[in-house]
Scaffold this active site. Structure first.
Site, mmCIF file in Angstrom:
data_model
loop_
_atom_site.group_PDB
_atom_site.id
_atom_site.type_symbol
_atom_site.label_atom_id
_atom_site.label_comp_id
_atom_site.label_asym_id
_atom_site.label_seq_id
_atom_site.Cartn_x
_atom_site.Cartn_y
_atom_site.Cartn_z
ATOM 1 N N HIS A 1 0.864 -1.307 -0.059
ATOM 2 C CA HIS A 1 0.060 -0.250 0.012
ATOM 3 C C HIS A 1 0.887 1.256 -0.049
ATOM 4 O O HIS A 1 1.709 1.363 0.625
ATOM 5 C CB HIS A 1 -1.115 0.059 1.316
ATOM 6 C CG HIS A 1 -1.729 1.020 1.160
ATOM 7 N ND1 HIS A 1 -3.121 1.094 0.384
ATOM 8 C CD2 HIS A 1 -1.791 2.468 1.563
ATOM 9 C CE1 HIS A 1 -3.745 2.444 0.699
ATOM 10 N NE2 HIS A 1 -3.081 3.157 1.297
ATOM 11 N N ASP B 1 -14.601 3.195 7.614
ATOM 12 C CA ASP B 1 -13.606 3.986 7.017
ATOM 13 C C ASP B 1 -14.059 4.697 5.603
ATOM 14 O O ASP B 1 -13.755 5.795 5.349
ATOM 15 C CB ASP B 1 -12.331 2.982 6.586
ATOM 16 C CG ASP B 1 -11.252 3.827 6.130
ATOM 17 O OD1 ASP B 1 -10.674 4.898 6.614
ATOM 18 O OD2 ASP B 1 -11.081 3.802 4.819
ATOM 19 N N ARG C 1 -13.703 12.925 6.212
ATOM 20 C CA ARG C 1 -12.346 13.824 6.420
ATOM 21 C C ARG C 1 -11.877 14.477 5.319
ATOM 22 O O ARG C 1 -11.177 15.522 5.291
ATOM 23 C CB ARG C 1 -11.288 12.670 6.973
ATOM 24 C CG ARG C 1 -11.557 11.920 8.153
ATOM 25 C CD ARG C 1 -10.576 10.839 8.266
ATOM 26 N NE ARG C 1 -9.192 11.186 8.255
ATOM 27 C CZ ARG C 1 -8.414 10.046 7.612
ATOM 28 N NH1 ARG C 1 -8.787 8.936 7.122
ATOM 29 N NH2 ARG C 1 -7.191 10.517 7.436
ATOM 30 N N SER D 1 -7.148 4.259 9.111
ATOM 31 C CA SER D 1 -7.751 4.182 7.807
ATOM 32 C C SER D 1 -7.017 3.041 6.985
ATOM 33 O O SER D 1 -7.727 1.968 6.377
ATOM 34 C CB SER D 1 -7.877 5.457 7.152
ATOM 35 O OG SER D 1 -8.281 5.304 5.906
ATOM 36 N N LYS E 1 -8.654 -1.334 6.430
ATOM 37 C CA LYS E 1 -8.864 -1.968 5.135
ATOM 38 C C LYS E 1 -7.767 -3.268 4.765
ATOM 39 O O LYS E 1 -8.177 -4.187 4.591
ATOM 40 C CB LYS E 1 -8.551 -0.988 4.098
ATOM 41 C CG LYS E 1 -9.768 0.035 3.999
ATOM 42 C CD LYS E 1 -9.576 1.261 2.925
ATOM 43 C CE LYS E 1 -8.705 2.278 3.404
ATOM 44 N NZ LYS E 1 -8.858 3.571 2.856
#
Ligand code: URA
Length: 429
Positions: A85, A165, A172, A187, A191
């Site tokens: 990620h 989220d 946000r 967050s 996931k």
């Protein structure tokens, strides 16, 4: 009858208190159910932004967001899974060559990705510039492709994964509470843990084009995420990498796909290749293959073969001609000298204004919009030499894109030290 009152929880965090496990579990669950109003959650997010959360609160917040939805489980697959990620940057097309490269070693890569918002591009937007390619796969299709197909999928995360989220991130985004370590870490990790990968490699970007503008903040974010992943049983490693200048020589959807294919063909810009190889080595080491020869797999076409199968499996044509823009505009050097700077954020904003990104999540993006980069900082340029080409389908977008670039292409007399490695630091536990 609800167990808590949202206002008490907001007040507790506003006054610098520590939230209890029960308060966190309730507020995330009640927000997902619509009992805690958007206004209340935005006040709580701002209180967290200003007063922070301790390690235990962050871990509990993450667990509560995981529990808001389904969890995938890849334990029954015949291959280990490794995911990566990135915290998001400008010209960051690394997922595209990386997923097939790692899968070419028999490791399954479940790359559940997002779309771009603001100046950072989204992996799904990039791939959607390939004619026919589709981002939405069912869980069955994902399992099949990972276990028995080409071994890599890059697709949209389903609505069932960490729905708290999804709601909170959108909130946000419009309340100035994105760039906050506890909220970003929870967050991303909610996931990734819900997704069920065995191992995770994080690319935490540092610099003007990243959420984290300095190395200390990036280190704090990386350490927080590595701890969350490790505690949840996911082998997690983070690399801190440079995002002060755009990555590679293209920014924008189809332009970045073209560059990713160059990397898969054994070419491509040095920084993109370096980062792809560094992340691939980490992912393969986490999956039990520390000595994998990743360079050979780019050179000999193994990674390209998986790319072609992966694109076809999702309806795309790997041989299709990619879209090109209707209009182009060249930015040239104003004098002879050395290019000193190219601010990643400014280039990202310019590309976004050309139509490559979206301001609201329902906006369409232009597949062919973006920026080609012909000279990078440290390179010598001559008066009149092309530095950038801007691409868009709507000519009236050029003035605002050029405005965003104002002052970023500085040319000086003295030599600029060559840029070092794109990887600054490795963080593991
Ligand atoms: N990416 C995410 O998924 N969440 C954040 O908060 C920031 C970047």
């Amino acid at each position: 009858m609800e167990r808590f009152d949202a206002v008490d929880i907001i007040r507790a965090k506003r006054d610098g208190g520590v939230l209890t496990d029960a308060q966190i579990d309730w507020v995330i669950d009640a927000y997902t159910r619509g009992v805690v109003a958007e206004e209340q959650m935005s006040a709580l997010a701002m209180a967290i932004f200003l007063n922070g959360m301790n390690r235990h609160e962050i871990a509990r917040w993450t667990t509560a967001m995981i529990s808001s939805g389904e969890r995938l489980n890849f334990a029954s697959l015949p291959r280990p899974t490794a995911d990566k990620h990135s915290t998001g940057g400008v010209g960051d097309k690394i997922t595209l060559p990386l997923a097939p490269l790692v899968a070419s070693f028999g490791v399954a890569v479940p790359q559940l990705s997002g779309r771009g918002l603001g100046h950072t591009g989204g992996t799904l937007d990039k791939l959607e510039s390939i004619p026919g390619w589709r981002a939405n796969l069912s869980n069955e299709e994902i399992y099949h492709e990972l276990g028995y197909g080409c071994g890599a999928v890059i697709c949209a995360a389903g609505a069932g994964l960490a729905p708290a989220d999804k709601k909170l991130y959108a909130l946000r985004d419009i309340t100035g509470t994105v760039d906050c370590v506890p909220l970003i870490a929870s967050s991303i990790m909610s996931k990734k843990i819900a997704e069920g990968t065995h191992s995770l490699t994080l690319d935490v970007k540092v610099g003007s084009g990243a959420f984290m503008k300095n190395i200390d903040k990036a280190r704090e974010l990386a350490t927080t995420m590595v701890d969350l992943g490790t505690d949840a049983g996911v082998t997690t490693v983070a690399l801190l990498t440079d995002m002060s200048v755009p990555l590679g020589r293209t920014v924008g959807n189809a332009l970045e796909v073209r560059e990713a294919v160059e990397v898969l063909a054994g070419g491509g810009p040095d920084d993109v290749v370096e980062l792809t190889l560094a992340l691939a080595r980490e992912m393969l080491a986490s999956a039990g293959q520390p000595d994998a020869d990743v360079e050979a797999a780019l050179r000999d076409g193994r990674a390209m073969d998986v790319w072609r199968r992966m694109i076809r499996a999702q309806g795309g044509d790997p041989d299709a001609v990619l879209p090109t823009s209707r209009f182009t505009h060249d930015v040239v050097a104003e004098c002879d000298g050395v290019l000193e700077d190219m601010d990643a954020l400014k280039v990202g904003v310019a590309s976004w204004r050309l139509g490559a990104g979206r301001a609201r999540k329902e906006d369409p993006v232009q597949a062919a919009a973006g920026i080609e980069i012909f000279a990078k900082p440290g390179e010598r340029v001559h008066k009149g030499q092309k530095i950038l080409t801007l691409h868009t389908d709507e000519e009236d977008r050029f003035p605002r894109a050029l405005e965003a670039l104002d002052g970023t292409l500085t040319i000086g007399d003295s030599p600029v030290a060559p840029r070092g490695s794109v990887v600054f630091e490795r963080i593991a536990r």
